[in-house]
Design a protein around this motif. Structure first.
Motif, PDB file in Angstrom:
ATOM      1  N   GLN A  96       0.873  -1.168   0.000  1.00 15.20           N
ATOM      2  CA  GLN A  96       0.000   0.000   0.000  1.00 15.20           C
ATOM      3  C   GLN A  96       0.918   1.228   0.000  1.00 15.20           C
ATOM      4  O   GLN A  96       1.610   1.499   0.978  1.00 15.20           O
ATOM      5  N   PHE A  97       0.936   1.932  -1.119  1.00 11.42           N
ATOM      6  CA  PHE A  97       1.877   3.041  -1.229  1.00 11.42           C
ATOM      7  C   PHE A  97       1.178   4.372  -1.005  1.00 11.42           C
ATOM      8  O   PHE A  97      -0.043   4.475  -1.246  1.00 11.42           O
ATOM      9  N   PRO A  98       1.907   5.379  -0.536  1.00 10.30           N
ATOM     10  CA  PRO A  98       3.322   5.347  -0.201  1.00 10.30           C
ATOM     11  C   PRO A  98       3.580   4.638   1.131  1.00 10.30           C
ATOM     12  O   PRO A  98       2.727   4.646   2.017  1.00 10.30           O
ATOM     13  N   SER A  99       4.752   4.045   1.250  1.00 13.22           N
ATOM     14  CA  SER A  99       5.108   3.356   2.485  1.00 13.22           C
ATOM     15  C   SER A  99       5.381   4.389   3.574  1.00 13.22           C
ATOM     16  O   SER A  99       5.586   5.582   3.298  1.00 13.22           O
ATOM     17  N   VAL A 100       5.395   3.922   4.808  1.00 16.37           N
ATOM     18  CA  VAL A 100       5.686   4.809   5.937  1.00 16.37           C
ATOM     19  C   VAL A 100       7.088   5.388   5.791  1.00 16.37           C
ATOM     20  O   VAL A 100       7.339   6.546   6.131  1.00 16.37           O
ATOM     21  N   THR A 101       8.006   4.577   5.261  1.00 13.93           N
ATOM     22  CA  THR A 101       9.378   5.042   5.074  1.00 13.93           C
ATOM     23  C   THR A 101       9.443   6.179   4.068  1.00 13.93           C
ATOM     24  O   THR A 101      10.156   7.173   4.269  1.00 13.93           O
ATOM     25  N   LYS A 102       8.703   6.035   2.985  1.00 14.78           N
ATOM     26  CA  LYS A 102       8.731   7.056   1.931  1.00 14.78           C
ATOM     27  C   LYS A 102       7.972   8.320   2.329  1.00 14.78           C
ATOM     28  O   LYS A 102       8.340   9.414   1.934  1.00 14.78           O
ATOM     29  N   CYS A 103       6.891   8.134   3.068  1.00 12.06           N
ATOM     30  CA  CYS A 103       6.066   9.298   3.425  1.00 12.06           C
ATOM     31  C   CYS A 103       5.487   9.111   4.828  1.00 12.06           C
ATOM     32  O   CYS A 103       4.326   8.710   4.977  1.00 12.06           O
ATOM     33  N   PRO A 104       6.271   9.387   5.855  1.00 11.14           N
ATOM     34  CA  PRO A 104       5.780   9.206   7.238  1.00 11.14           C
ATOM     35  C   PRO A 104       4.546  10.050   7.528  1.00 11.14           C
ATOM     36  O   PRO A 104       3.641   9.617   8.242  1.00 11.14           O
ATOM     37  N   GLU A 105       4.503  11.242   6.966  1.00 13.03           N
ATOM     38  CA  GLU A 105       3.379  12.141   7.240  1.00 13.03           C
ATOM     39  C   GLU A 105       2.091  11.715   6.542  1.00 13.03           C
ATOM     40  O   GLU A 105       1.022  12.282   6.804  1.00 13.03           O
ATOM     41  N   CYS A 106       2.181  10.710   5.638  1.00 15.96           N
ATOM     42  CA  CYS A 106       0.977  10.249   4.936  1.00 15.96           C
ATOM     43  C   CYS A 106       0.106   9.349   5.806  1.00 15.96           C
ATOM     44  O   CYS A 106      -1.002   8.992   5.394  1.00 15.96           O
ATOM     45  N   ARG A 107       0.592   8.973   6.979  1.00 16.61           N
ATOM     46  CA  ARG A 107      -0.181   8.108   7.881  1.00 16.61           C
ATOM     47  C   ARG A 107      -0.499   8.862   9.169  1.00 16.61           C
ATOM     48  O   ARG A 107       0.347   9.555   9.745  1.00 16.61           O
ATOM     49  N   LEU A 108      -1.736   8.678   9.623  1.00 15.38           N
ATOM     50  CA  LEU A 108      -2.161   9.215  10.903  1.00 15.38           C
ATOM     51  C   LEU A 108      -2.012   8.124  11.954  1.00 15.38           C
ATOM     52  O   LEU A 108      -1.495   7.034  11.688  1.00 15.38           O
ATOM     53  N   ALA A 109      -2.487   8.407  13.147  1.00 13.79           N
ATOM     54  CA  ALA A 109      -2.454   7.409  14.215  1.00 13.79           C
ATOM     55  C   ALA A 109      -3.233   6.177  13.792  1.00 13.79           C
ATOM     56  O   ALA A 109      -4.250   6.277  13.095  1.00 13.79           O
ATOM     57  N   ARG A 110      -2.743   5.016  14.208  1.00 12.78           N
ATOM     58  CA  ARG A 110      -3.371   3.724  13.920  1.00 12.78           C
ATOM     59  C   ARG A 110      -3.375   3.390  12.421  1.00 12.78           C
ATOM     60  O   ARG A 110      -4.154   2.552  11.977  1.00 12.78           O
ATOM     61  N   GLY A 111      -2.523   4.061  11.643  1.00 11.01           N
ATOM     62  CA  GLY A 111      -2.359   3.678  10.250  1.00 11.01           C
ATOM     63  C   GLY A 111      -3.319   4.311   9.266  1.00 11.01           C
ATOM     64  O   GLY A 111      -3.256   4.020   8.063  1.00 11.01           O
ATOM     65  N   ALA A 112      -4.238   5.171   9.722  1.00  9.24           N
ATOM     66  CA  ALA A 112      -5.182   5.801   8.792  1.00  9.24           C
ATOM     67  C   ALA A 112      -4.433   6.752   7.855  1.00  9.24           C
ATOM     68  O   ALA A 112      -3.391   7.308   8.208  1.00  9.24           O
TER      69      ALA A 112
END
Length: 598
Positions: free
Chosen positions: A503-519
């Protein structure tokens, strides 16, 4: 060993490795298949010679090497081809890759509109308009396809064809003498298979041992009088009958075809039968010449202009030209596609822009086109506006660990992501919405993977593509849909093990693309997509510094010769050093001896 002996040892293997031998246009490997897969590889150069006027029947698979369904079907096709290899004098498996431009005309002539497509070609088939083989239905297992082929061959034989094959029909007999009445005098043993009319076991057994000398297989109705006389009550049943009408019941407990074949071979072995020698070439592990290369992780979320150009050329050369007659909705979809390209593609070359515009304006002048004419226009206008492409047309970001992975499918996703993002960055327009509709039309009418196209159309309906109203929503719709496809195909046989579908972008590539609990943080995702696919961020192939990404300027022969020169230089250096050391040692010894005389 002298110097020339050393050179010979080094030189001969190097030249063998570098040599590529082609015989009459034949190839050892192409697309998803190699000769070791027990298939005949067809190309535009050998198609007529290997398909028409043959002394055997054939199943020809028209496939597209970047089609996910074709990739998934290939292992089943290879397994079946290997299993029925003993049938080769009667029936052969053949393949042609329609994604290769030079093969495209043949695929168009055979009216191939879905991949993979299977066509049965009977013996002594002739080239003529309308002779496109008999369509064979795709199946989900190799076993079902084999049964379908046997049924087809039974029908062919009933029409007078396949006279050189074992008799595949079934009959009733009252006695062994009646069953063997038409068996030639040189037959030592006849194996009677008692089965129902709809069973294919007896026919398959007959085909499997068609090259056994002095051996025959005959199918007998399980309801015949002879079945009762032979005491056969478990079906399919098997009885070996000699020329003297001596009967030997051989029915195994589990009467599958494989077990019946084992029973036949065991019986013949007990009679000291001389089995035929069969060619059983070892399965070769073929590997793409770049399979050892890996893209660095920093390349995975970068768009390269070379990828876009190669995808565009493949699209124009092999996909839009596959129609024998292009008209109606399909032609409109093509014109819309070209229009969106001319307004939204991130051109780095005015020649390519002019070429797309000229192609669009030319094709809109008529309501119907012949596929051959479309191809000729594509090629002619490409020459008129040459040079159209500024890169070497090699995949960089979309390059797979092997040739069967990624490539064009990755490139097509990248192209449409790029088009939606660039459309969204044009204020006051609704081009982004047009891009989604154009993508839907293109995938529906032109994308060379039928199953993939059907999945995409179903997803478009489910995710309400035609209800998207804003450009930024078009960007996010395509991102959501791409991740949905990645989720469905994760772990699939078509997945590149070096590039798993995440599921892109990965957390490594875009940490700010994920909220708490992975949303997902949608504003951050949107900005990420703009950063990756925006025109200003697309890299030229010349910016690639990684040796794993850049295409090699040398051919295999160049590399082989350079390696040879390097080795020879090293050997000469060693010999020179040895010469001077020997000479120096000799001088020292001579001097010491001289002092001893004084």
């Amino acid at each position: 060993m002298n110097l020339w002996g050393i050179i010979a040892i080094v030189l001969v293997p190097s030249l063998v490795t570098c040599a590529v031998i082609a015989k009459d246009g034949d190839v050892e490997e192409e697309g998803l298949y190699s000769k070791s897969d027990h298939v005949v590889i067809l190309t535009q150069r050998n198609f007529e010679r290997k398909v028409y006027n043959q002394n055997h029947a054939a199943l020809v698979q028209f496939y597209n090497s970047y089609c996910g369904h074709c990739r998934g079907f290939a292992p089943k096709f290879k397994a079946l081809a290997a299993e029925v290899a003993p049938w080769k004098n009667i029936f052969q498996f053949k393949v042609i890759d329609c994604s290769i431009e030079e093969n495209n005309e043949i695929c168009r002539e055979f009216e191939v509109m879905a991949y993979p497509s299977l066509r049965y070609i009977h013996e002594h088939y002739v080239k003529a308009n309308g002779n496109v083989g008999d369509r064979i239905q795709m199946t989900d297992t190799a076993e079902k396809l084999k049964s379908q082929l046997i049924t087809k061959m039974q029908a062919e034989q009933s029409m007078g064809r396949l006279a050189f094959a074992p008799k595949l029909s079934i009959a009733s007999y009252a006695s062994y003498a009646a069953a063997l009445n038409d068996v030639p005098n040189d037959v030592t043993y006849t194996f009677l298979v008692f089965e129902s009319e709809n069973s294919t076991v007896g026919s398959e057994l007959a085909l499997d041992i068609n090259d056994y000398n002095h051996i025959k297989v005959k199918r007998v109705y399980d309801t015949s009088e002879l079945a009762e006389k032979a005491g056969v009550s478990h079906f399919p049943g098997l009885v070996a009958v000699s020329t003297m009408l001596d009967a030997n019941p051989l029915t195994p407990k589990n009467p599958s075809k494989q077990n019946l074949l084992k029973a036949v071979n065991k019986f013949l072995k007990s009679k000291n039968y001389a089995f035929p020698t069969r060619d059983t070439p070892e399965q070769e592990m073929t590997q793409n010449e770049h399979s050892g290369e890996k893209l660095t992780s920093s390349n995975l979320d970068v768009v390269y202009y070379s990828d876009l150009e190669k995808t565009l050329k493949t699209s124009l050369h092999t996909e839009i030209t596959r129609y024998k007659s292009l008209t109606g909705e399909a032609l409109e979809a093509l014109l819309d596609y070209l229009h969106v390209l001319r307004t939204t593609f991130p051109f780095k070359n005015n020649n390519l822009r002019d070429y797309i515009e000229d192609l669009h304006d030319t094709l809109k002048t008529r309501s119907e086109w012949n596929g051959n004419d479309v191809y000729e226009i594509v090629k002619r206008l490409e020459n008129v506006h040459a040079p159209v492409y500024m890169s070497q047309l090699e995949y960089i970001g979309c390059k797979g660990s092997q040739s069967k992975y990624r490539g064009y499918t990755c490139g097509l996703w990248t192209l449409f992501h790029t088009l939606t993002v660039n459309a969204a960055q044009k204020p006051g327009t609704e081009t982004g919405l047009k891009v989604l509709r154009v993508m839907h039309g293109y995938v529906k009418h032109f994308f060379g993977c039928t199953t993939c196209s059907e999945h995409f159309q179903a997803m478009a309906a489910r995710n309400r593509l035609f209800d998207v109203k804003e450009n930024d929503k078009a960007v996010l719709w395509l991102w959501i849909s791409h991740n949905e496809v990645n989720l469905r195909l994760a772990g699939d046989v078509t997945e590149d093990p070096e590039h798993p579908k995440i599921q892109f972008p990965s957390v490594t590539k875009c940490p700010e693309c994920r909220l708490a609990r992975g949303a997902w943080n949608l504003p951050a995702v949107y900005q990420y997509l703009l950063n990756v696919y925006g025109t200003g961020n697309i890299r030229d192939a010349r910016q690639v510094n990684s040796a794993a990404s850049a295409p090699s300027p040398f051919s295999n022969l160049d590399i082989g010769m350079l390696s040879l020169l390097y080795i020879l230089s090293f050997i000469i250096l060693i010999l020179v050093i040895k010469y001077f050391l020997t000479k120096r040692l000799y001088r020292k010894r001579h001097y010491k001896h001289g002092r001893g005389k004084v």
